[in-house]
Design an enzyme around this catalytic site. Structure first.
Site, short mmCIF file in Angstrom:
data_model
loop_
_atom_site.label_atom_id
_atom_site.label_comp_id
_atom_site.label_asym_id
_atom_site.label_seq_id
_atom_site.Cartn_x
_atom_site.Cartn_y
_atom_site.Cartn_z
N ALA A 196 0.89 -1.18 0.00
CA ALA A 196 0.00 0.00 0.00
C ALA A 196 0.92 1.22 0.00
O ALA A 196 1.28 1.74 1.04
CB ALA A 196 -0.89 -0.02 1.25
N ASP B 110 -0.76 0.04 -4.96
CA ASP B 110 -1.80 0.71 -4.18
C ASP B 110 -3.13 0.42 -4.85
O ASP B 110 -3.23 0.39 -6.08
CB ASP B 110 -1.58 2.22 -4.09
N ASP C 183 -5.79 -4.56 -5.39
CA ASP C 183 -6.14 -4.67 -3.99
C ASP C 183 -5.04 -5.51 -3.35
O ASP C 183 -4.65 -6.55 -3.89
CB ASP C 183 -7.50 -5.38 -3.84
N PRO D 285 1.36 7.83 -1.41
CA PRO D 285 1.95 8.43 -2.60
C PRO D 285 3.45 8.18 -2.77
O PRO D 285 4.08 8.82 -3.59
CB PRO D 285 1.69 9.92 -2.38
N GLY D 286 4.00 7.27 -1.99
CA GLY D 286 5.34 6.82 -2.34
C GLY D 286 6.47 7.26 -1.46
O GLY D 286 7.64 7.05 -1.78
N GLY D 287 6.16 7.86 -0.33
CA GLY D 287 7.25 8.28 0.56
C GLY D 287 8.13 7.11 0.96
O GLY D 287 9.36 7.19 0.87
N LYS D 288 7.49 6.03 1.35
CA LYS D 288 8.30 4.90 1.83
C LYS D 288 8.91 4.12 0.69
O LYS D 288 10.05 3.68 0.77
CB LYS D 288 7.45 3.99 2.73
N CYS E 112 -0.11 4.47 10.93
CA CYS E 112 -0.01 5.76 11.61
C CYS E 112 -1.21 5.90 12.55
O CYS E 112 -1.79 6.96 12.69
CB CYS E 112 0.10 6.92 10.62
#
Ligand SMILES: C[S@@+](CC[C@H](N)C(=O)[O-])C[C@H]1O[C@@H](n2cnc3c(N)ncnc32)[C@H](O)[C@@H]1O
Length: 752
Positions: free
Chosen positions: A472, A496, A523, A475-478, A597
């Site tokens: 998941a 995602d 999914d 928007p791609g930070g990790k 989070c």
């Protein structure tokens, strides 16, 4: 939403060391951040007093004004707590020279990275434009920092996304040694501050200090029985402390140094408190609902009074006072509660007041309150009212941290390294330019990314050349951090389920120069059917976002108990799919990191525990993150895996970072005996989830699943097949489909 939450959003406080406490505080009024143990060495920290000229960057100019008002208000009240939220009061900037010196000093050990590749190449320009489009107005249902984006050309926004770092875990400096604290300008600074506070308290250089009661009221002040008990308890505590340090007590201060409780009561009272005659004064009820009896003891409002209060409109100051009274009583219930009143009555009042004061719904207020001792819970709620510091992650695929710091300093940005635990993070204190729209940002030299968001990537520690899945990822930070950690080698699947969000995901991947990433839109529960056999899997799960309330206040009210149930159900399915997507015979890996989070146990420990029970071939292993609190091994009536302490929790009020949970799992090859029960479980899970979530058409054919060698968790026997088919039909029927026989419906987002 309560008035308070509507009111203001103060400026971000600097990252602060963990105010870890082993025991609840006696009073919420005096809270001082203390650090201890390993956490002290590694926690995110604030600027020192000596250089307290910085102000954490705030990209909204209005915020500052509102914040000042708020601080003034809190100061004028009783100040629920300020410990973990202490901010540098001074303002101003470093001179350019100072800034440069600082940046050079902190980063000489930086990881090699790939060096500076220059600005984005021509073929990335289009992607950059797309990215900005994607960043504006991005939905953030997951509430991860990575999702709270606002980078815009106006520069007023900050995009929170994930982080990268290069190199392996060791290169990230995860192993902290005891002597490292002094090296870090931030850690050292804070420690100094704390130490000096301690020194103040212990002044006298070893000489016996006279016993002093803190903050005594002027002589002649009327004290209630409760206040008297409090002072006496405090006196006793100090006395014990002094004695334990080998001090002897001054006979002037106290007669009969080892006197009985009763003696002390009267002596301390006579000597210092001078209980006076009860006088008529402003203590008398003024209808404010923070009532006291004729001895000055706090009394809970009656139902009628509560109703009247609601009708009249809530007076926030009264509510605040009452919260403190209740917290105080709850922290020493035996001595301070009124006879005949139960703990739950006080707790109930506290929940109501938290709802009124901070704007939570009762369900969430209660759940969050349960996580902490009452006084600490108020710190948590308070911290959610303040923004977290702005942090950025150096993209080591494009530059080095010291070069990035230099470039930003030249643009008028005041920053410092995040802490010893990260070699790629920077904390931005002040900036005269929009930090989400600098040339360096556009060129992909950094990601605006919350500090907590670094942690799961550090924990996953992907190795160059591996196959990794981020289940998941938008928007791609990790995922861009993972890519950098792998030095653009191997392959990372950035998945995602939300197609719209994959746009900004792709844009970020391009901007950051990640060439080993494949974007996909399934999914997550379609894995490992779609593809499996990964060396490592990251599941940064969709969650309620209770750790990022400071970024998204709507979380306070938009989750019901039912929503949480659905969410945890989805999380449980996803974690099983993540586990089953791992190549258990991976030569270099075999790991899953589960993170959220959210600070709610249902979404964290309970999900991991569920997975451990369902997958006997999985065990918890250390995350490699040295700070934060341990995961709960037990919570209320629940008992979790005995190794759950290896999971990590960080909170806004302890580390001044977003609330975050992470756990690392090692997936081993399954023993034949471990296979049977799983099929049934998995099938039930998948069907039920489709019912619960409604937005995903999900039905997996047991025969197709497990196409990845030992990922074959859907292996079934005849009996299982029967059961699976039945369940499939049931699920489809419930969803209004005509039950198919032996047919697999393709999940949403999965290309057939
Ligand atoms: C916490 S966010 C992920 C943030 C991301 N890891 C990052 O660092 O930028 C959760 C993501 O899960 C996605 N999601 C929700 N349900 C999903 C599902 N069933 N399968 C895969 N992704 C899902 C959401 O679209 C959202 O982007």
């Amino acid at each position: 939403m309560g008035r308070r939450s509507k009111q203001k959003q103060p400026p971000p406080a600097p990252l602060f060391p963990d105010a870890s406490r082993s025991a609840p505080r006696k009073s919420p009024k005096v809270v001082k951040a203390k650090t201890s143990g390993a956490e002290e060495l590694t926690a995110l920290t604030a600027p020192s007093k000596s250089n307290g000229k910085r102000k954490a960057v705030d990209l909204d100019p209005e915020v500052d004004e509102r914040a000042r008002g708020k601080v003034a208000k809190v100061k004028s009240g009783l100040g629920v707590q300020r410990g973990a939220a202490k901010t540098s009061k001074g303002k101003g900037k470093f001179t350019g020279k100072e800034q440069i010196e600082r940046s050079i000093a902190f980063d000489s050990e930086d990881e090699a990275g790939d060096g500076f590749d220059g600005l984005s190449s021509g073929d990335e320009e289009e992607a950059l434009a797309d990215e900005f489009e994607g960043l504006d107005g991005e939905e953030h249902d997951g509430k991860d920092e990575a999702e709270v984006e606002g980078a815009s050309s106006s520069g007023s926004g900050v995009e929170y996304s994930d982080e990268d770092a290069s190199d392996d875990q060791a290169a990230l400096g995860l192993e902290m040694s005891g002597d490292e604290e002094g090296d870090d300008p931030l850690v050292g600074a804070q420690d100094e501050e704390d130490e000096s506070d301690d020194a103040d308290e212990e002044e006298g250089d070893g000489e016996a200090a006279p016993l002093q009661l803190p903050e005594l009221p002027p002589k002649g002040t009327k004290l209630s029985e409760r206040q008297r008990k409090k002072y006496i308890a405090e006196a006793e505590r100090l006395e014990l402390l002094l004695k334990s340090q080998g001090h002897t007590l001054d006979s002037d201060d106290q007669d009969g140094e080892e006197g009985s409780e009763g003696d002390e009561d009267s002596e301390v009272g006579d000597e210092n408190l001078e209980l006076s005659e009860v006088t008529e004064d402003e203590d008398e009820s003024d209808g404010s609902f923070a009532e006291e009896d004729d001895e000055g003891d706090f009394i809970l409002p009656t139902l009628e009074e509560r109703d009247a209060e609601s009708a009249k409109g809530v007076d926030l100051q009264v509510v605040q006072l009452r919260m403190q009274e209740v917290v105080n009583i709850l922290s020493d219930f035996k001595n301070l509660a009124r006879d005949g009143r139960s703990r739950s009555e006080y707790t109930e009042q506290l929940v109501l007041d938290i709802c009124a004061y901070y704007g939570y719904n009762a369900f969430l207020a209660e759940r969050l309150l349960q996580l902490f001792p009452a006084a600490e819970a108020l710190e948590f709620f308070e911290a959610n009212e303040r923004p977290r510091p702005v942090t950025i992650r150096t993209n080591t695929l494009r530059t080095r941290r010291r070069d990035l710091a230099q470039a930003l300093i030249n643009r008028g940005v005041t920053l410092e390294p995040l802490g010893k635990w990260s070699k790629v993070g920077l904390q931005v204190f002040e900036s005269s330019v929009p930090i989400g729209a600098t040339a360096e940002y556009l060129a992909g030299h950094y990601m605006l990314q919350a500090a907590s968001s670094f942690l799961p990537c550090i924990a996953l520690a992907p190795q160059p050349g591996e196959r990794v899945l981020d289940m998941a990822s938008a928007p791609g930070g990790k995922v861009t951090y993972l890519s950098a950690l792998m030095q653009n080698t191997g392959v990372v699947f950035a998945n995602d389920s939300n197609k719209a969000r994959t746009k900004s995901l792709s844009a970020n991947i391009h901007r950051m120069g990640c060439k080993n990433v494949v974007v996909c839109n399934y999914d997550g529960r379609a894995f490992p059917k779609v593809i499996g056999g990964f060396d490592r899997v990251m599941l940064d799960s969709p969650c309620s976002g209770t750790g990022v309330i400071s970024k998204d206040a709507s979380v306070k009210t938009n989750k019901s108990e039912r929503d949480l149930q659905l969410l945890t159900h989805l999380q449980k399915q996803l974690i099983l799919c993540a586990i089953d997507s791992v190549n258990t015979r991976s030569a270099t890996g075999g790991y899953v990191v589960y993170s959220t989070c959210s600070v709610l146990v249902d979404e964290d420990e309970a999900v991991v525990d569920y997975a451990l029970k369902k997958r006997p071939n999985v065990k918890l292993v250390p995350t490699g993150v040295e700070f934060g609190r341990e995961g709960f091994k037990a919570f209320r009536d629940k008992r979790f895996d005995p190794k759950m302490n290896l999971a990590k929790r960080v909170y806004p009020h302890t580390h001044n970072v977003d609330g975050f949970f992470l756990a690392k799992l090692k997936v081993s090859p399954r023993q034949p005996s471990q296979k049977s029960g799983e099929v049934r479980m998995m099938e039930d899970e998948v069907s039920a989830s489709a019912d619960a979530n409604g937005d995903v058409s999900m039905s997996i054919d047991a025969n197709d699943a497990g196409a990845t060698g030992d990922q074959s968790l859907f292996e079934e026997n005849e009996e299982d097949s029967e059961m699976i088919a039945k369940s499939q039909r049931r699920a489809e029927k419930k969803r209004g489909f005509k039950p198919s026989i032996g047919k697999t419906r393709v999940p949403h987002g999965v290309s057939a």
